[in-house]
Each structure stands twice: as C-alpha cells, then as structure tokens.
Design a protein around this motif. Structure first.
Motif, short mmCIF file in Angstrom:
data_model
loop_
_atom_site.label_atom_id
_atom_site.label_comp_id
_atom_site.label_asym_id
_atom_site.label_seq_id
_atom_site.Cartn_x
_atom_site.Cartn_y
_atom_site.Cartn_z
N THR A 160 -34.32 84.50 9.45
CA THR A 160 -33.75 85.71 8.87
C THR A 160 -34.78 86.35 7.96
O THR A 160 -35.33 85.69 7.07
CB THR A 160 -32.48 85.38 8.06
N PHE A 161 -35.04 87.68 8.17
CA PHE A 161 -36.12 88.33 7.45
C PHE A 161 -35.88 88.29 5.95
O PHE A 161 -36.78 87.96 5.17
CB PHE A 161 -36.26 89.78 7.92
N TRP A 162 -34.68 88.67 5.51
CA TRP A 162 -34.44 88.75 4.06
C TRP A 162 -34.47 87.38 3.41
O TRP A 162 -34.90 87.23 2.26
CB TRP A 162 -33.10 89.44 3.79
N LYS A 163 -34.02 86.37 4.13
CA LYS A 163 -34.10 85.03 3.59
C LYS A 163 -35.56 84.58 3.49
O LYS A 163 -35.97 83.99 2.47
CB LYS A 163 -33.32 84.06 4.49
N ASP A 164 -36.33 84.89 4.53
CA ASP A 164 -37.76 84.58 4.48
C ASP A 164 -38.46 85.38 3.39
O ASP A 164 -39.36 84.86 2.70
CB ASP A 164 -38.41 84.87 5.84
N PHE A 165 -38.05 86.65 3.21
CA PHE A 165 -38.68 87.47 2.17
C PHE A 165 -38.37 86.94 0.78
O PHE A 165 -39.22 86.97 -0.12
CB PHE A 165 -38.19 88.92 2.30
N ALA A 166 -37.13 86.48 0.57
CA ALA A 166 -36.76 85.90 -0.73
C ALA A 166 -37.61 84.68 -1.04
O ALA A 166 -38.00 84.44 -2.19
CB ALA A 166 -35.27 85.54 -0.74
N ILE A 167 -37.90 83.89 0.01
CA ILE A 167 -38.76 82.72 -0.18
C ILE A 167 -40.21 83.15 -0.43
O ILE A 167 -40.92 82.55 -1.25
CB ILE A 167 -38.68 81.80 1.05
N ALA A 168 -40.65 84.21 0.24
CA ALA A 168 -42.05 84.64 0.14
C ALA A 168 -42.34 85.46 -1.10
O ALA A 168 -43.50 85.56 -1.53
CB ALA A 168 -42.43 85.45 1.38
N PHE A 169 -41.32 86.08 -1.71
CA PHE A 169 -41.56 87.02 -2.82
C PHE A 169 -42.31 86.39 -3.99
O PHE A 169 -43.30 86.95 -4.47
CB PHE A 169 -40.23 87.62 -3.28
N PRO A 170 -41.88 85.22 -4.51
CA PRO A 170 -42.66 84.62 -5.61
C PRO A 170 -44.09 84.30 -5.20
O PRO A 170 -45.02 84.45 -6.02
CB PRO A 170 -41.88 83.34 -5.94
N ARG A 171 -44.28 83.91 -3.95
CA ARG A 171 -45.63 83.60 -3.48
C ARG A 171 -46.48 84.87 -3.39
O ARG A 171 -47.69 84.84 -3.65
CB ARG A 171 -45.56 82.90 -2.12
N LEU A 172 -45.85 85.98 -3.02
CA LEU A 172 -46.57 87.26 -2.99
C LEU A 172 -47.01 87.67 -4.39
O LEU A 172 -48.15 88.15 -4.58
CB LEU A 172 -45.68 88.34 -2.38
N LEU A 173 -46.13 87.50 -5.36
CA LEU A 173 -46.50 87.83 -6.74
C LEU A 173 -47.69 86.99 -7.20
O LEU A 173 -48.62 87.50 -7.83
CB LEU A 173 -45.30 87.62 -7.67
N MET A 174 -47.66 85.71 -6.90
CA MET A 174 -48.77 84.84 -7.29
C MET A 174 -50.05 85.24 -6.56
O MET A 174 -51.14 85.24 -7.15
CB MET A 174 -48.41 83.38 -6.99
N ALA A 175 -49.93 85.61 -5.30
CA ALA A 175 -51.11 86.02 -4.54
C ALA A 175 -51.71 87.30 -5.10
O ALA A 175 -52.94 87.44 -5.19
CB ALA A 175 -50.74 86.21 -3.07
N VAL A 176 -50.86 88.24 -5.49
CA VAL A 176 -51.36 89.49 -6.09
C VAL A 176 -52.08 89.19 -7.40
O VAL A 176 -53.15 89.75 -7.69
CB VAL A 176 -50.19 90.47 -6.32
#
Length: 378
Positions: free
Chosen positions: A88-104
C-alpha cells in the motif's frame, strides 16, 4: 558472483540468501548499493575538506573524513535496508517519511562543505573583503576608545589658541588705527604724528605687551596639551599595531562569505540551491526507488520469511504462556486443596483431644470440701 557485485549488494543491505532465489532484482539492488557507496564517498570528501579548513592538517582531515564517511555509509545502508514494501503506497510512505527526513538532513550536511570547495575562488576573494571590514571595525573600536580624550585636549588647544588670536586681533586693530592716524587715511584725517597718534600708538603697544604676556602663559599650556595628544595618538597606534591579524578563513567565515556571495549574485545563489538539491536527490534516490517500485519477488520472499519467523515465534511464545498458566493453575489449586485438608485434619485432632479431656473429667470423682466458716460454726 563477482566481488564487486557482492560488495554492492552488501552496500544495498539486501539479504543475498533471499536474493539468490529472485535474480531479477539483482540490478535494482546493485544500483541502490552503488548510490549508498558514492554517498559515503562524498561524505568522506565533504568532512575531510571541512576539517582541513579548521585544522589545516591533512592527517586529521583524512582520519575524520574516513570516520564520517563510514558513519554516513552505514547509516544510509541501514535506512535503505529497513525499507520494506507492504503493498500500500500510503502505508509505505508513512514508513518512508522519517527516513526521507533523515536523508534530507544528511544531504544538507554533506553538501555544504562541497559547496564551499566548488566556490572556493569566489569565497577567497570575498574573505579578503570581509577581513578588511573586520580589521577596519577593530581599528574603529580602538580609535573610538581614544577619540574622546584626544578631542578634549584638542578643544583645550583650540580655546587657548583662540585667546591668542583674539588678543592679536585687538593689537592689529589698534596698530592699524595708529598707522591710519599717522598717514592721514583715518582718524582725524590729518597726516601727523601728534598727540592723537601717540595715544593710539600707546594703546597698540599696550595691546602688544598683553599679547606677549598671554603668549608666555598660553604657549606652554598648548605644548602640554599637544604632548598629551601625541602620547594618546602613539598609544592608539600601538594598540592598532598589536591587533592579531591571523588568517581569516574558518568554516563559519567561509559559510558567511558564501551567503554574502549568494545575496549579491543570483547566479551563485541558484547554483548553490541546485547543488544542494542534487545532493538531496542522490541521498533520497534509494528510498524513492523502493517507494515507487512495485512489490518484487524479493519483497514477497522477504515478507514470507519474516512472516514465517513471526508466526513461529508467536507459536513458541503462546506455548510458553500456556505452559506457564497451567503451571500456575496447578500450583494454585494444589496449594488450596492441601491447605483445606490440613485444616480438616487439624479440626479432627482438636475434636479428639477435647473429647478425651471431657471423658477424663467425667470419670474422676470430685470430693466436696466444707467451707471454713461452716467448719467453725460446727
């Protein structure tokens, strides 16, 4: 499998035992591993340059850059490896969001020193201007500390000189009046050296004598004030000469120079923005690849493996919980039954003892003894 491919797969954080069952996913993970590897290398160069600008030592720059690069490499590898597709995209996005912030955040930290290196020539030129501004401010601060005292002495000198000039003007005026009286161009209008001229000449001589008296009194005071001004000026110049004019080019100064260049030049400003965006894109690329890609065979196998392990662990935990509950129930009920039986036996023993005591009392004859007052009466 070649060593290079194995290393890139290790960089991607993929489980090679699972990946061997779905070779179609190898290229994706090799690309992700390459991105993680190059991000670590960029972090190494970035930190090395940053430390070199501070310590001006290649050894420290290399050691710290290596440590920082390995840390960023390991952190990026963990971020990518911890991303798991769930369908599920939104479920995957919720998991990926903190990792995206850290990557930025990591991209911003890595990109800034490299920006300073890219614009090094422009920054060095701006540092010269900033250095002169700093020295000028320091000199102005020292001058302002002495300026009030120097100005006070100059005001006294000006006042003393004004006293001399005033008396000199009076003398010149009286001397001119006497001269005009002598040549007939002023006063009575008659050319003569008569009593009027002599009176005016006496006034002019008297003013000259007063002027000399004032000069004898004022000139030493003026010299004293000028000496004080020269002394203060020498102290001020010594303080200015004693200012530390070391190299002006630390990390904070270079960042300030880059900011000033960006505010003055649109080209440098936008170039800096695009460099930062480039690093953000590189740092977040593996996460976005996993986020937008459909579930692959690797994801299904990984999910099945984790689900199987989770169910097996849940079964073991449930069995242990049931065994513990049964044991607790057995111990509790056994203890209650044992206590009840012990109470029953204790009651029977107590009843038997009391019954025997009663029988013993009943079988023993009791002799009645006459009270003392009856015996005396009889």
């Amino acid at each position: 499998m070649s060593k290079t491919k194995e290393f890139l797969l290790y960089c991607s954080g993929a489980d090679t035992s699972i990946l061997e069952k779905c070779p179609s996913d190898e290229n994706k993970f090799i690309g992700i591993g390459g991105t993680v590897l190059f991000t670590g290398l960029l972090a190494f160069f970035s930190a090395g340059y940053a430390v070199y600008t501070v310590f001006d030592n290649y050894f420290f720059a290399f050691v710290f850059g290596l440590i920082w690069g390995l840390m960023i490499f390991n952190l990026d590898r963990y971020i990518v490896a911890s991303m798991k597709k769930r369908g599920t995209f939104w479920k995957d996005f919720a998991i990926a969001f903190p990792r995206l912030l850290m990557a930025v955040l990591l991209a911003l930290v890595i990109s800034k020193p490299l920006e300073l290196k890219i614009f090094e020539k422009e920054i060095n030129a701006e540092l010269l201007v900033m250095e002169q501004e700093v020295f000028k401010d320091q000199e102005a601060t020292i001058q302002s500390r002495y300026q009030s005292s120097i100005q006070s002495h100059l005001d006294r000198i000006q006042g003393l000189q004004a006293e001399i000039h005033t008396q000199a003007s009076i003398r010149d005026t009286l001397a001119l009046m006497a001269l005009r009286e002598a040549d007939g161009t002023g006063g009575s209008g008659n050319k003569n050296l008569g009593p009027i001229y002599r009176a005016k000449k006496a006034d002019a001589d008297k003013a000259e004598a007063e002027l000399q008296t004032i000069r004898m009194r004022v000139l030493p005071l003026i010299a004293e004030q000028e000496s004080a001004v020269n002394e203060l000026d020498s102290l001020m110049k010594a303080d200015i000469a004693g200012l530390e004019r070391g190299a002006y080019g630390g990390m904070a100064a270079r960042m300030e120079a880059l900011h000033r260049l960006g505010s003055e030049s649109d080209a440098i400003y936008w170039a800096s923005i695009f460099i930062m965006l480039l690093f953000i894109a590189v740092e977040t690329a593996p996460i976005f690849v996993k986020l937008i890609s459909p579930r692959s065979p690797y994801d299904y196998l990984l999910y099945n493996y984790e689900h199987e392990f989770e169910m097996d662990n849940l079964e073991k935990v449930s069995l242990r919980n049931n065994a513990m509950r049964n044991k607790v129930k057995f111990d509790t009920e056994t203890s209650i039954y044992r206590t009840q039986q012990e109470i029953k036996i204790e009651k029977e023993l107590t009843n038997t003892y009391l019954r025997r005591r009663k029988e013993a009392i009943e079988q023993t004859p009791v002799e009645w003894e006459q009270p003392p007052f009856l015996r005396e009466a009889s």
